[in-house]
Scaffold this motif. Structure first.
Motif, PDB file in Angstrom:
ATOM      1  N   TYR A   1       0.863  -1.193   0.000  1.00 27.36           N
ATOM      2  CA  TYR A   1       0.000   0.000   0.000  1.00 27.36           C
ATOM      3  C   TYR A   1       0.897   1.241   0.000  1.00 27.36           C
ATOM      4  CZ  TYR A   1      -3.513  -3.362   1.640  1.00 27.36           C
ATOM      5  OH  TYR A   1      -4.350  -4.438   1.779  1.00 27.36           O
TER       6      TYR A   1
ATOM      7  N   HIS B   1      -9.551  -1.124  -3.686  1.00 28.43           N
ATOM      8  CA  HIS B   1      -8.497  -1.027  -4.685  1.00 28.43           C
ATOM      9  C   HIS B   1      -8.717  -2.112  -5.724  1.00 28.43           C
ATOM     10  CE1 HIS B   1      -6.069   0.278  -0.909  1.00 28.43           C
ATOM     11  NE2 HIS B   1      -6.699   1.316  -1.428  1.00 28.43           N
TER      12      HIS B   1
ATOM     13  N   GLN C   1      -3.313  -0.159  -6.897  1.00 31.38           N
ATOM     14  CA  GLN C   1      -3.650   0.936  -5.991  1.00 31.38           C
ATOM     15  C   GLN C   1      -2.770   2.163  -6.209  1.00 31.38           C
ATOM     16  OE1 GLN C   1      -1.610   1.613  -2.684  1.00 31.38           O
ATOM     17  NE2 GLN C   1      -2.661   3.563  -2.963  1.00 31.38           N
TER      18      GLN C   1
ATOM     19  N   LEU D   1      -5.512   5.482  -0.689  1.00 32.64           N
ATOM     20  CA  LEU D   1      -5.249   4.414   0.284  1.00 32.64           C
ATOM     21  C   LEU D   1      -6.530   3.955   0.972  1.00 32.64           C
ATOM     22  CD1 LEU D   1      -1.958   5.670   1.979  1.00 32.64           C
ATOM     23  CD2 LEU D   1      -2.231   3.517   0.758  1.00 32.64           C
TER      24      LEU D   1
ATOM     25  N   THR E   1      -1.616  -5.388  -7.127  1.00 38.24           N
ATOM     26  CA  THR E   1      -2.618  -4.340  -6.950  1.00 38.24           C
ATOM     27  C   THR E   1      -2.267  -3.151  -7.829  1.00 38.24           C
ATOM     28  OG1 THR E   1      -3.662  -2.819  -5.376  1.00 38.24           O
ATOM     29  CG2 THR E   1      -1.363  -3.382  -4.955  1.00 38.24           C
TER      30      THR E   1
ATOM     31  N   HIS F   1      -3.167   4.899   5.766  1.00 35.89           N
ATOM     32  CA  HIS F   1      -2.628   3.577   5.436  1.00 35.89           C
ATOM     33  C   HIS F   1      -3.315   2.527   6.309  1.00 35.89           C
ATOM     34  CE1 HIS F   1       0.292   0.295   4.941  1.00 35.89           C
ATOM     35  NE2 HIS F   1       0.854   0.976   3.951  1.00 35.89           N
TER      36      HIS F   1
ATOM     37  N   ASP G   1      -8.495  -7.695  -4.293  1.00 28.91           N
ATOM     38  CA  ASP G   1      -7.276  -7.132  -3.732  1.00 28.91           C
ATOM     39  C   ASP G   1      -6.140  -8.096  -4.024  1.00 28.91           C
ATOM     40  OD1 ASP G   1      -7.481  -9.220  -1.859  1.00 28.91           O
ATOM     41  OD2 ASP G   1      -8.277  -7.928  -0.283  1.00 28.91           O
TER      42      ASP G   1
END
Length: 949
Positions: free
Chosen positions: A81, A279, A267, A273, A265, A526, A141
């Motif tokens: 992340y 995501h 993301q 986040l 991912t 986060h 995810d």
């Protein structure tokens, strides 16, 4: 009247419309309608005990204050992340645009061409960055994607080798901790044994069918896996690689190393986040494995005129077809987020992505070199964006948090620092100053970035990517804004007209519920931030769980599952953990009615259960005697029953308490599919009917947008005996005292969009929620009666009422040569999305108007359906050239010089007066599914190139 009450804005019918609607239905009051619809023995005796409702203004003030309790530290935790920059043009025109977030899954391809193109761009981006051959439309995810890779490779190897003993799956110790936890959850029920270790010491035994590697590793180490993958191939072991997608703009892609699956991912491609989600994960593999690939694939085909069209490909893989034989229960994608990620790639293009990747890597190299001057050792021999520094963790952490900075601390002597695209010189210098302070040294100022790579020359990417025109022409904001708008205009979403899909509940997603998602105090946290930095989130999530407990009548809730299907799986795994805790390891039979959603048997099979199908009666209800017989027959091994309530046929079955009692009497637990929970809230609940666990589709009952097929959230609520087994997370512990391992990657799943459901409940309150349920039932029965005499309703309750949805009988129209698909396509000409086609009964339409639609829209829809019924009556089986068979009619058809149809242009495009005020034009004629599946193309390359080859 409280004109500032949120319920007034959310619920469609006005007070002045009620008498007309009730008269049409044939009742004197909503209370009478509910009495005639819902069995009296399951009615709640008291109102829901919830906090008082808020106005929109009060809620927005409240949520802002709550958000201020979240601390926005500069975070370098990483672990899959990373802080990303959401381009404002994408935030405003996609993320905050109801034209994108209120669209439905693109089953009706002709009115979803814009979204389909955006997803095709996503697939192209994934294929080219990963070096693979085919990609899907996204998964939930990275943890889920890794588990799906494990299952795909198992399916492929067992079919190829047919060896029962080949069941070991190697997992690199470099894998992300949350991914490992999801793999542990998913492996045991399907008979896979995980072996975790160092890839350099792997023995390539014949007992292994596959392996998964992390690239770069969880703390940043970059390894060249070429030799590992080659040696694995020699031993018929297929390798999946979880790869950081931004790094692939700079590093050799795993596909070029010989990987069988590449996943991860997206993301960091412009997605917030959001404390863990939603995501869009990506999943790419070889073309030869396409029939085993989970989720959805968007493919290129042609329409009736031979023009290019897009649609969902290989749909026979979906769970409602394969049921317990499905290789996955995933039937959704993170569409809204994959659209954002694809637009990020379109906006930046290949040069922009290389620039961002180079900047991130250069920042990491520069930081490493500067910290070395202060005497700190960096332990990664090769890295992209994450470095590990040997240091006194306690001292560094104290100074860092005082400076509002988060690092990750693998142990007491290591500090992991993951850099991202938001990093600037001021940020780098603050990090350096923290380490300098820890040693009592003067800091060193960084003002230039190193241009040296800190990984082997052999790993430098040399292949090109994103050469297609779409990634190279929309780099100004004006150009991208217009491209996004062009695609939006090809999609019919809820901001145009009612989407009456049964079982899918396309209700209003109120602006006040959506606004907080754009606030940095909510979207920039986060998921592994220290809990004291996420107090706003912790309060909101705890309150939402409390509300859902009250609404369902249950004792505990987990918000971790990222979709309804994942919620089903979570509920079944919790049931299995409960049985095992009592020594009942043998209980593995799941009774599932024939009418159940296809994900039900697929989820049961994934949970290691054996599915036994029970009969349904002619009236659509569960055959209680058949269920009783099978429950008794399997009583020694009965694990659970899976039921939907109200039923999939849109009826509140009066025997529901008898059904749940039969299961309990025979040692099983009751799993209630929450797909139709929006017909229970405030009137009854799963605990009252005798269920033990239910999942909730927050994107249905609790107003999260469908997003064109995702995001979804599927929390489960459980009775007291199941509460100890709710899932945990390896980084931030959650769940019960005997928690199962993770269901999805983030501790609280897609926490950001849980704000929507929290707002929905806070603003409606107990009375508003109950009223919403009542009006959903009111609207459904109004449509039922308005269409009576034109269409037969297939199933009704004992007093002739529908629940919140109904099934219209369309099979007799085959005598006129008209299929239910023809009705679905013709509705596009009237400006409506089709209801649910051929589910749960082939040849029917399932209609659900929701509580949000007003009388005017309900009447408009009924006018359209009645007009189509007249068109059906005028059709004949010999005549294939009629207005229904030729639908939908495009603008290009209407404006051609020659008109070769036996009906007028006006009848084709404007059959009713209201259409002229707000005409929606389908952009293609009927998509040819069969052609597209025979010539499978899942990227932006022109179909001619594939057909020629």
């Amino acid at each position: 009247m409280k004109t500032d009450a949120f319920a007034l804005r959310h619920i469609g019918p006005e007070e002045s419309d009620l008498q007309q609607m009730l008269k049409t239905i044939g009742v004197d009051s909503i209370e009478q309608l509910i009495y005639e619809t819902l069995p009296d023995d399951i009615r709640l005796k008291a109102p829901l005990n919830l906090d008082p409702e808020m106005t929109e203004y009060e809620y927005l003030k409240h949520i802002t204050l709550l958000g201020n309790k979240n601390k926005m530290f500069k975070t370098y935790i990483g672990l899959g992340y990373n802080q990303a920059i959401v381009p404002a043009v994408i935030q405003r025109n996609v993320f905050e645009n109801p034209g994108w977030y209120t669209a439905y899954t693109p089953y009706q391809a002709e009115i979803a061409q814009g979204r389909l193109e955006a997803i095709l761009n996503f697939q192209t981006m994934v294929i080219e960055l990963s070096g693979m051959e085919i990609a899907n439309a996204s998964l939930l995810d990275e943890g889920t994607a890794a588990a799906e890779a494990m299952a795909l490779l198992f399916d492929v190897r067992t079919r190829e080798q047919k060896k029962a003993n080949v069941c070991k799956f190697f997992v690199s110790e470099e894998i992300l901790p949350q991914t490992l936890s999801v793999l542990q959850t998913r492996s045991t029920p399907i008979g896979v044994e995980l072996i975790i270790g160092n890839h350099e010491e792997f023995d390539f035994s014949e007992e292994f069918y596959g392996a998964i590697l992390q690239y770069p590793g969880k703390f940043g180490q970059v390894n060249d896996y070429t030799n590992f993958i080659a040696k694995a191939a020699e031993n018929n072991i297929k390798v999946a690689v979880a790869a950081d997608i931004l790094s692939l703009a700079k590093l050799t892609p795993p596909g070029e190393m010989g990987a069988a699956v590449v996943l991860g991912t997206t993301q960091r491609f412009g997605i917030p986040l959001g404390y863990g989600g939603p995501h869009a994960a990506y999943f790419a593999t070889k073309d030869e494995y396409k029939r085993s690939m989970p989720g959805r694939i968007i493919g290129v085909t042609v329409d009736t005129n031979g023009n290019r069209a897009l649609r969902m490909a290989l749909q026979t893989r979906e769970q409602h077809i394969k049921r317990d034989k499905a290789t996955s229960n995933i039937c959704t994608a993170q569409v809204l987020l994959s659209v954002m990620a694809s637009m990020y790639a379109v906006y930046h293009g290949p040069r922009g992505l290389r620039y961002i990747a180079n900047k991130v890597h250069a920042s990491a190299v520069t930081l490493t070199n500067t910290l070395a001057k202060l005497g700190f050792e960096q332990t990664n021999t090769a890295f992209f964006d994450t470095i590990v520094i040997k240091a006194d963790t306690k001292k560094i952490r104290e100074i860092a948090e005082a400076n509002e900075v988060n690092f990750f601390y693998p142990n007491e002597n290591s500090v992991s620092i993951s850099l991202n695209e938001t990093i600037g010189f001021a940020d780098l210098n603050k990090v350096v100053s923290i380490f300098a302070a820890a040693k009592g040294l003067a800091t060193i100022t960084i003002d230039t970035l190193s241009e040296t790579n800190h990984f082997p020359e052999s790993l430098v990417r040399t292949s090109t990517f994103l050469q297609h025109e779409v990634f190279n022409k929309y780099h100004s904001e004006t150009a991208l804004m217009r491209y996004i708008k062009m695609l939006e205009r090809k999609d019919l979403a809820l901001n145009h007209s009612m989407i009456s899909l049964g079982s899918c509940t396309m209700k209003l997603n109120a602006a006040a519920e959506m606004l907080p998602l754009s606030a940095p105090s909510w979207n920039s946290i986060h998921p592994f931030a220290p809990l004291d930095q996420a107090q706003g989130y912790q309060e909101m999530l705890a309150k939402l769980e409390e509300y859902l407990n009250e609404i369902t009548g249950f004792a505990a809730t987990t918000l971790q599952p990222n979709s309804g299907a994942q919620g089903e799986y979570a509920g079944l795994m919790v049931i299995q953990a409960y049985h095992q805790s009592r020594g009942d390891h043998h209980r593995n039979i799941a009774l599932i009615p024939a009418s159940a959603h296809g994900t039900n048997p697929a989820s049961a099979a994934m949970a290691g259960m054996k599915v036994v199908v029970t009969k349904t009666l002619e009236n659509g209800n569960i055959d209680v005697e058949d269920l009783r017989e099978k429950a008794i027959l399997h009583k020694e091994n009965l694990s659970c029953v899976m039921i939907t309530y109200p039923s999939t046929h849109g009826v509140y079955e009066s025997a529901i308490k008898e059904i749940t009692q039969i299961i309990h009497d025979n040692g099983g637990q009751v799993y209630m599919d929450g797909a139709n929970m929006n017909a229970q809230v405030g009137l009854t609940n799963p605990a009252t009917i005798g269920a033990d666990v239910c999942h909730l589709n927050l994107h249905k009952t609790f107003a999260i947008p469908h997003g064109g097929g995702g995001p979804g959230v599927g929390p489960i609520c459980v009775a007291p005996q199941l509460a100890p087994f709710l899932p945990t997370n390896p980084v931030v512990p959650t769940g019960g005292e005997s928690a199962i391992s993770a269901i999805s990657a983030a501790p609280w799943g897609s926490a950001l969009v849980c704000l929507i459901s929290y707002g929905y409940i806070r603003m409606l309150g107990a009375e508003g929620l109950k009223s919403a349920t009542e009006h959903a039932i009111l609207n459904a029965n109004y449509i039922k009666e308005k269409l009576s005499g034109h269409y037969d309703t297939l199933y009704s309750g004992e007093m002739g009422r529908a629940a919140h949805e109904m099934i219209l009988e369309c099979r007799p129209f085959k005598q006129k040569g008209i299929e239910v698909t023809d009705i679905a396509k013709r509705l596009m000409d009237y400006g409506f999305h089709a209801p649910t086609v051929s589910f749960p009964v082939a040849g029917t339409l399932m209609i659900e108007p929701t509580e949000s639609e007003n009388l005017e829209e309900l009447d408009r829809f009924c006018e359209a359906m009645i007009s189509i019924r007249k068109e059906i009556e005028a059709a004949s089986i010999e005549d294939k050239n009629n207005v229904l068979k030729n639908s939908p009619h495009t603008l290009a058809m209407l404006t051609t010089e020659n008109w070769d149809f036996p009906y007028s242009r006006e009848q084709a495009a404007f059959p009713l007066d209201y259409i002229a005020e707000n005409k929606f034009w389908p952009s293609v004629r009927r998509a040819d599914d069969a052609f597209g599946d025979r010539n499978l193309v899942c990227s932006c390359a022109p179909i001619e190139a594939y057909m020629e080859s």
